[in-house]
Motif scaffolding. Structure first.
Motif, short mmCIF file in Angstrom:
data_model
loop_
_atom_site.label_atom_id
_atom_site.label_comp_id
_atom_site.label_asym_id
_atom_site.label_seq_id
_atom_site.Cartn_x
_atom_site.Cartn_y
_atom_site.Cartn_z
N THR A 1 11.91 -4.88 28.93
CA THR A 1 13.15 -4.51 28.24
C THR A 1 13.97 -5.75 27.90
O THR A 1 14.48 -5.89 26.79
CB THR A 1 13.98 -3.56 29.13
N VAL A 2 14.09 -6.66 28.88
CA VAL A 2 14.84 -7.89 28.65
C VAL A 2 14.18 -8.73 27.56
O VAL A 2 14.85 -9.26 26.66
CB VAL A 2 14.96 -8.71 29.96
N GLY A 3 12.86 -8.87 27.66
CA GLY A 3 12.16 -9.73 26.72
C GLY A 3 12.01 -9.16 25.33
O GLY A 3 12.55 -9.69 24.36
N PHE A 4 11.31 -8.05 25.23
CA PHE A 4 11.02 -7.50 23.90
C PHE A 4 12.24 -6.86 23.26
O PHE A 4 12.52 -7.10 22.08
CB PHE A 4 9.86 -6.50 23.99
N ALA A 5 12.98 -6.04 24.00
CA ALA A 5 14.16 -5.41 23.43
C ALA A 5 15.27 -6.44 23.26
O ALA A 5 15.90 -6.52 22.21
CB ALA A 5 14.63 -4.25 24.31
N GLY A 6 15.52 -7.23 24.32
CA GLY A 6 16.59 -8.22 24.26
C GLY A 6 16.38 -9.25 23.18
O GLY A 6 17.25 -9.45 22.31
N PHE A 7 15.23 -9.91 23.20
CA PHE A 7 15.00 -10.98 22.22
C PHE A 7 14.95 -10.46 20.80
O PHE A 7 15.65 -10.96 19.91
CB PHE A 7 13.70 -11.72 22.54
N ASN A 8 14.13 -9.46 20.56
CA ASN A 8 13.92 -9.01 19.18
C ASN A 8 15.16 -8.36 18.58
O ASN A 8 15.49 -8.61 17.42
CB ASN A 8 12.72 -8.06 19.13
N LEU A 9 15.85 -7.53 19.35
CA LEU A 9 17.06 -6.91 18.81
C LEU A 9 18.14 -7.95 18.54
O LEU A 9 18.76 -7.97 17.47
CB LEU A 9 17.59 -5.84 19.77
N LEU A 10 18.37 -8.84 19.51
CA LEU A 10 19.42 -9.84 19.34
C LEU A 10 19.09 -10.82 18.21
O LEU A 10 19.96 -11.16 17.40
CB LEU A 10 19.63 -10.59 20.66
N ALA A 11 17.83 -11.27 18.16
CA ALA A 11 17.45 -12.23 17.13
C ALA A 11 17.49 -11.61 15.74
O ALA A 11 18.00 -12.21 14.79
CB ALA A 11 16.06 -12.79 17.42
N PHE A 12 16.96 -10.39 15.60
CA PHE A 12 16.93 -9.75 14.29
C PHE A 12 18.32 -9.34 13.83
O PHE A 12 18.67 -9.50 12.66
CB PHE A 12 15.99 -8.55 14.31
N SER B 1 4.47 -4.49 29.37
CA SER B 1 5.87 -4.90 29.19
C SER B 1 6.34 -4.63 27.77
O SER B 1 7.47 -4.20 27.55
CB SER B 1 6.04 -6.38 29.54
N ALA B 2 5.46 -4.86 26.78
CA ALA B 2 5.82 -4.59 25.39
C ALA B 2 6.05 -3.10 25.17
O ALA B 2 6.96 -2.70 24.43
CB ALA B 2 4.72 -5.08 24.45
N THR B 3 5.26 -2.27 25.84
CA THR B 3 5.44 -0.82 25.72
C THR B 3 6.79 -0.39 26.28
O THR B 3 7.51 0.42 25.67
CB THR B 3 4.31 -0.08 26.45
N ALA B 4 7.15 -0.93 27.44
CA ALA B 4 8.46 -0.61 28.04
C ALA B 4 9.59 -1.04 27.10
O ALA B 4 10.55 -0.29 26.88
CB ALA B 4 8.60 -1.30 29.39
N GLY B 5 9.47 -2.24 26.56
CA GLY B 5 10.49 -2.71 25.63
C GLY B 5 10.57 -1.86 24.37
O GLY B 5 11.66 -1.56 23.87
N ALA B 6 9.39 -1.44 23.87
CA ALA B 6 9.36 -0.63 22.65
C ALA B 6 10.02 0.72 22.87
O ALA B 6 10.73 1.23 21.99
CB ALA B 6 7.91 -0.44 22.20
N VAL B 7 9.81 1.32 24.04
CA VAL B 7 10.44 2.62 24.34
C VAL B 7 11.96 2.49 24.30
O VAL B 7 12.66 3.34 23.73
CB VAL B 7 9.98 3.12 25.73
N VAL B 8 12.48 1.42 24.87
CA VAL B 8 13.93 1.19 24.87
C VAL B 8 14.44 0.96 23.45
O VAL B 8 15.47 1.50 23.05
CB VAL B 8 14.29 0.01 25.78
N ILE B 9 13.71 0.17 22.69
CA ILE B 9 14.14 -0.13 21.32
C ILE B 9 14.17 1.14 20.47
O ILE B 9 15.14 1.38 19.73
CB ILE B 9 13.19 -1.17 20.68
N VAL B 10 13.12 1.95 20.56
CA VAL B 10 13.07 3.20 19.78
C VAL B 10 14.19 4.13 20.21
O VAL B 10 14.83 4.78 19.38
CB VAL B 10 11.69 3.88 19.95
N ALA B 11 14.45 4.20 21.52
CA ALA B 11 15.53 5.06 22.02
C ALA B 11 16.88 4.61 21.46
O ALA B 11 17.70 5.44 21.04
CB ALA B 11 15.56 5.04 23.55
N ILE B 12 17.12 3.31 21.45
CA ILE B 12 18.37 2.78 20.90
C ILE B 12 18.49 3.12 19.42
O ILE B 12 19.56 3.54 18.94
CB ILE B 12 18.44 1.25 21.11
N ALA B 13 17.40 2.96 18.68
CA ALA B 13 17.42 3.27 17.25
C ALA B 13 17.73 4.74 17.00
O ALA B 13 18.51 5.08 16.10
CB ALA B 13 16.07 2.89 16.62
N LEU B 14 17.12 5.62 17.79
CA LEU B 14 17.35 7.06 17.62
C LEU B 14 18.79 7.45 17.97
O LEU B 14 19.41 8.25 17.26
CB LEU B 14 16.36 7.84 18.48
#
Length: 328
Positions: free
Chosen positions: A77-88, A190-203
């Motif tokens: 969640t910290v890596g994939f959701a944090g980095f990608n959401l903040l950077a994008f 870890s990427a799957t966990a981050g992706a679940v959080v990202i999709v949840a935030i988007a929804l």
């Protein structure tokens, strides 16, 4: 090992070239697919590929539950959701060139994250080269004037990208606590966990009318951009990076991260955004500082168990040399 070195170099180059173009490509898709939904699509799709590869390579045992899964979920969640959401999201208020240059300082950020984690201060050389790298970044952000960042030249987009890069370093260094996990297993779960959080935030944000769910026409309008960020900048880049780290080792492999801003500036130049003299000076300062720090670390490798590893190198307790450095 030496016979595989050319393939390791090629893999590292492919990764950094893909990441160098990622910021330009992602920004070009924003009119149709916003940063949050683009990130959700990127790692939602990439996670499916990673999980399929994990099942094929390691089988069902790789999905067995254990006490480490919670840690992996948090780090993902910290890596994939944090980095990608903040950077994008940060790209909305900064340029691809500035974002790529900030991301290239990840090896330097690593030294200070490890300081916070272990309590051992970075070497004097790390401080000196870190200051030079920051001056280089400030020169680019200030359009040739590094002091401009002290007068409002450092925008929220730059800060978001920097925070995102720090999140990724936390994720990367956290892998050292899982010495028995393969890079593929760590990446996939870890990427799957981050992706679940990202999709949840988007929804959730879409249900609150903060975001707009992209339509089929929107997705079709940026089809090639989505293919790029999913296939090249996520799946291919991460797998190539893991291979490069295994073959070259982190000391050599991390040097290739310096190609990211160079690639971004080159792509932008071909698009008609020729860099100014001040920007080139800033890029040169930053890259030179990062290379100098890496070379200095080679001459002063940590001898004691409690010494901070060189930036980009994370040694798991009892597993010296088995690096788990990952960048996405």
């Amino acid at each position: 090992m030496s016979s595989h070195r050319p393939l390791g170099v090629a893999a590292a180059v492919i990764t950094t070239l893909a990441w160098g173009g990622m910021f330009v490509v992602a920004e070009s898709a924003f009119p149709h697919v916003d940063a949050v939904w683009q990130t959700a699509i990127r790692y939602g799709a990439a996670s499916v590929v990673f999980l399929a590869l994990l099942a094929l390579v390691e089988g069902r045992r790789a999905f067995a539950r254990g006490p480490e899964l919670r840690t992996v979920a948090v780090l993902g969640t910290v890596g994939f959701a944090g980095f990608n959401l903040l950077a994008f999201v940060g790209l909305r208020w900064t340029t691809p060139q500035a974002a790529s240059l900030i991301v290239s300082t990840m090896p330097m950020i690593t030294a200070f994250v490890l300081w916070a984690r272990t309590g051992v201060r970075p070497r004097a050389a790390t401080w000196v080269t870190g200051v030079v790298a920051l001056v280089g970044v400030a020169t680019v952000l200030g359009d040739g004037d590094p002091l401009a960042v002290l007068h409002g030249g450092l925008g929220r987009g730059d800060l978001l990208v920097l925070l995102g890069a720090t999140c990724w370093v936390v994720y990367t260094t956290g892998a050292a606590g899982l010495p028995d996990w393969s890079p593929l297993r760590y990446t996939a779960l870890s990427a799957t966990a981050g992706a679940v959080v990202i999709v949840a935030i988007a929804l959730v944000l879409s249900s609150l009318d903060v975001l707009t769910v992209p339509t089929g026409a929107d997705l079709a309008a940026v089809a090639w951009q989505l293919v790029y960020v999913v296939v090249l900048a996520a799946v291919v880049a991460v797998l190539c990076w893991n291979h490069a780290m295994r073959v070259l080792g982190p000391q050599d492999g991390v040097l290739f991260i310096n190609l990211v801003p160079i690639t971004t500036f080159t792509v932008q130049a071909f698009r008609g955004h020729a860099p100014q003299a001040g920007e080139l000076v800033g890029v040169g300062l930053t890259v030179a500082a990062l290379v100098a720090n890496n070379l200095w670390s080679r001459r002063a490798r940590p001898a004691a168990a409690g010494t901070i590893p060189a930036p980009g190198r994370v040694e798991a307790p009892g597993r010296a040399g088995r690096d788990r450095s990952l960048v996405a």
